[in-house]
Design an enzyme around this catalytic site. Sequence first.
Site, short mmCIF file in Angstrom:
data_model
loop_
_atom_site.label_atom_id
_atom_site.label_comp_id
_atom_site.label_asym_id
_atom_site.label_seq_id
_atom_site.Cartn_x
_atom_site.Cartn_y
_atom_site.Cartn_z
N ASP A 339 44.70 65.88 50.10
CA ASP A 339 44.48 66.27 48.49
C ASP A 339 44.58 67.69 47.97
O ASP A 339 44.34 68.73 49.19
CB ASP A 339 43.10 65.83 48.24
CG ASP A 339 41.99 66.56 49.16
OD1 ASP A 339 41.98 66.48 50.35
OD2 ASP A 339 40.71 66.57 48.59
N GLU A 340 44.69 68.16 47.17
CA GLU A 340 44.50 69.37 46.60
C GLU A 340 45.29 70.45 47.38
O GLU A 340 44.71 71.42 47.88
CB GLU A 340 43.12 69.78 46.38
CG GLU A 340 42.19 68.73 45.62
CD GLU A 340 41.05 69.04 45.22
OE1 GLU A 340 40.57 69.41 44.09
OE2 GLU A 340 40.12 69.20 46.10
#
Lengths: 542, 542
Positions: A339-340
């Site tokens: 993620d991210e």
Amino acid sequence: MSSFVGIILLLIAVEIPGSFQHDRGHSKFRGPQVSQTAGTPWPMPLSYHTQATFTYVDAGEFKFTDVDESSSCSILEEAYNRYFPLIFGRRPETLFFKSSFKAPTDAMTELMVKLEKPCKDTDYPMLESDESYTLDVNGNQAMLSASEIWGVLRGLETFSQIVYQSNDGGFVVNNTQIVDKPRFNHRGMLLDTSRHFISVPILMTNLDALAQNKFNVFHWHIVDDQSFPFESSTFPNLSEQGAYDPETHVYTQTDIKNIIEYARMRGIRVVPEFDSPGHTSSWGYGQPDLLTKCYTGSQPNGQFGPVNPVPNSTYVFLKSFFTEIAQLFPDHYMHLGGDEVSFACWQSNPEITSFMKKMGYTSYSQIEEYYMQNLLNIVGGLGKGYQIWQEVIDNGAKVRADTVVEVWKAGWEAEMEKVTKLGYKTLLSTCWYLNYISYGSDWMAYYGCEPFNFNGTDAQKQLIQGGETCMWGEYVDGTNVISRLWPRASAVGERLWSAKEINSAFLAQSRLTEHRCRMVRRGFQAEPITGPGFCREEFGGV
Amino acid sequence: MSSFVGIILLLIAVEIPGSFQHDRGHSKFRGPQVSQTAGTPWPMPLSYHTQATFTYVDAGEFKFTDVDESSSCSILEEAYNRYFPLIFGRRPETLFFKSSFKAPTDAMTELMVKLEKPCKDTDYPMLESDESYTLDVNGNQAMLSASEIWGVLRGLETFSQIVYQSNDGGFVVNNTQIVDKPRFNHRGMLLDTSRHFISVPILMTNLDALAQNKFNVFHWHIVDDQSFPFESSTFPNLSEQGAYDPETHVYTQTDIKNIIEYARMRGIRVVPEFDSPGHTSSWGYGQPDLLTKCYTGSQPNGQFGPVNPVPNSTYVFLKSFFTEIAQLFPDHYMHLGGDEVSFACWQSNPEITSFMKKMGYTSYSQIEEYYMQNLLNIVGGLGKGYQIWQEVIDNGAKVRADTVVEVWKAGWEAEMEKVTKLGYKTLLSTCWYLNYISYGSDWMAYYGCEPFNFNGTDAQKQLIQGGETCMWGEYVDGTNVISRLWPRASAVGERLWSAKEINSAFLAQSRLTEHRCRMVRRGFQAEPITGPGFCREEFGGV
């Protein structure tokens, strides 16, 4: 069947003899705005029928009895030891455990337990485990039946909840027929032990709370940018340099084995997350050259970005590291994050730029996909399945067919539609970020979030494995994690276990209030979330 | 003088030898986004000068020494006993208390304590008490001086905070000169024990926390609509009928005396609040005919409103009840409430209507004033002063000159202007309702609220006695009250003690982070409120 439940509950709140009633009159127990049920289970079983007829349970004589001793194992034996004090209290001086109370001679003295499929001391729960059970209480006869040990554990929890203490000090249980199984196979909680460290005893306390709410997955977000408390045997430098304190703020291999064992005994899987290529700042201290060097102009500026996806050394490290993880954690799945990922540092780095040119990449999500694909192949090659955050799929990586995709961003309805259309197993966590606190009864919003509320065929909906509630660690540590989690997480527990139709927060609140007090009586710092009121036994005295 | 402080703080964060530094490099202690100071006090003293020169403190030899033994009393002796373990830790196995560490021969072995005005065993703190003190540490010599015992208590707390543990396991203290006194005389915390009961041990834990944050008033909102846990000797029916549970959820007379004594030893006043005429539902169960009967049409509908202000019996009861309270609670002040009186029930009641006609009243606030005036006269006649919520003044009641008016509603600036123009002593609480929680570092808003920010003359501002932070009990009980209060309340503590110019949350956060960890080390469940990080000694293990 389940549509009966609400009505039955309302009835028993009035009918149970010996239970304590709350009203605004001049009775001894008075006052709270939300009434408490007595002896109702949380989460609500699939089918739950109970009658006003009740029997006493003789705490002095009570025992669990195997219908077939040859099908038992240490998991079951330990569960019996655990549930005895959960039902009757650890302390003889417990407020309402009046030793002077003498159970009548026809009181219940045993719960018969029938396990169809013999369990083994080494059994470990899986995504596909069968947690169904039936529980029948008729007069002083009580029988719990299940196909697998995991179903017995769930049924023991339910039994421990339907036994309650009446005003005369005696334990009682109503005639009850329960046929139960979870709606979803994956009912998880994420804890973040990187932004703040959480000690092993508190993690274990939380595993007890999870079991009492019929959760079955501890998603252990064990490391992140802020610290690396995992003590690797292969790369000890990672925690030596990356932990907040390498002597005290670490999980040793023994700690981890103990936690896995503690969870297993309660039918809880431990899915470790080693998030990459982003969220890895803390890895860089002990593993030089793993992270991308960020540049200002033509010079490295001393800052580091995500894992450097270019050099071969990165993948040599990952293979060795995840081989250790695969051996240490018995679960079929590990969570690989994804993620991210911030592209700013990659953009500044000439090595990345030239590699992208060589590969013909035109966007940074392609190089992210390149990294994730290599990582997934490594972990897949170790025979493990993986759980990933939604970005990996959004970026178009190819993943194993048994991959579990975790949806966490706003707009989850469209994402669930998309991910299930691609044929992947899916988990929802967007609605259940318990770290975001607000004033009042915020559990109602968690309770109201329905994972099936997206456009999709029945086949797509069958791919929903369940969900996870998340407690990110920015503002949480051992001082407040238990009280902030419980019983707010219980709302998610019922959403993931019980039938879709059990969705009225108004009907649920009296049961949740009882459930909260039950957790307090068992020693958990479960906070009040349904407004003014009291528990017979409060936390910290009384 | 105080304008130096910020700069000095920044310097010592770099200079202190032996302190542990946090940065994002590869040091042993790494990572938190907010650094921690070492050995800085909270709240910030009026004048605080410290140097890099430090001396060891010999934990094995250390003692407190009276300069003049004849001025000592039991309050001081108990304080010495209390502060020894607060400085050096209760447990020899404490993580950083390395018994192997041998203090050098020139280490500090005593704190000289000079109390000018001899204290008496029975001294009780007052609004006018002098809490000023000076503290001077020079090499291995340390001297604490104060005029009154209350100043000594504050100085002991400061001394216990500037001693800190260095990485070699030894306790050290920097050369320091402190001249300190509070900006405001009244630094209070309201706890509500009616909506949820809070046990005596937890109230005492909170008194310890208050003392460590230099608060000096426990405003005990002891009863309210929901329950009446105060066990009255004159009217035992009030708790017998009005408590959640009259056996377990009550404060006995002994409990109350113990709490007052515990607070007194720490220089904390206990101001009890018996709020009326509204917020009194729970009084009605044990004192029939006290509350106004509500009518539907011409018939009582079974509901009850505020205290009935008409019959003489009301005032006979109040006189008798408050006579007991005045004797039980030694403080000069009692809080008489007077907030949020709903007029709906009064409007429905024919007895009220005819009484208003007889008195020539045209508005219900006149009958509220009538009630409050009678109550104030009763309590004033007992020789007590009173604290009241702002509505009493807003409704125009005549009050004693020494009355303290508590401002709690939005628009506090205009209210403070008005109340001080009328010449009354005033307290602010509007900004500091800690029960309202939100995600993140909400302490910064509490920290930023400045009681002097209203239009008024210097004479008006001198009427500001301080303020109170409030924890109303709808969603709080023994499970979460301590972690929800601390260290969020510490922000209010510094606002009320320290100079007006000490108002930068940015500069405060490193000290607050240390202060939080100091409270954790002392055993309080003080939650993390400045983002990711760690304490050397965490709560619950480690």
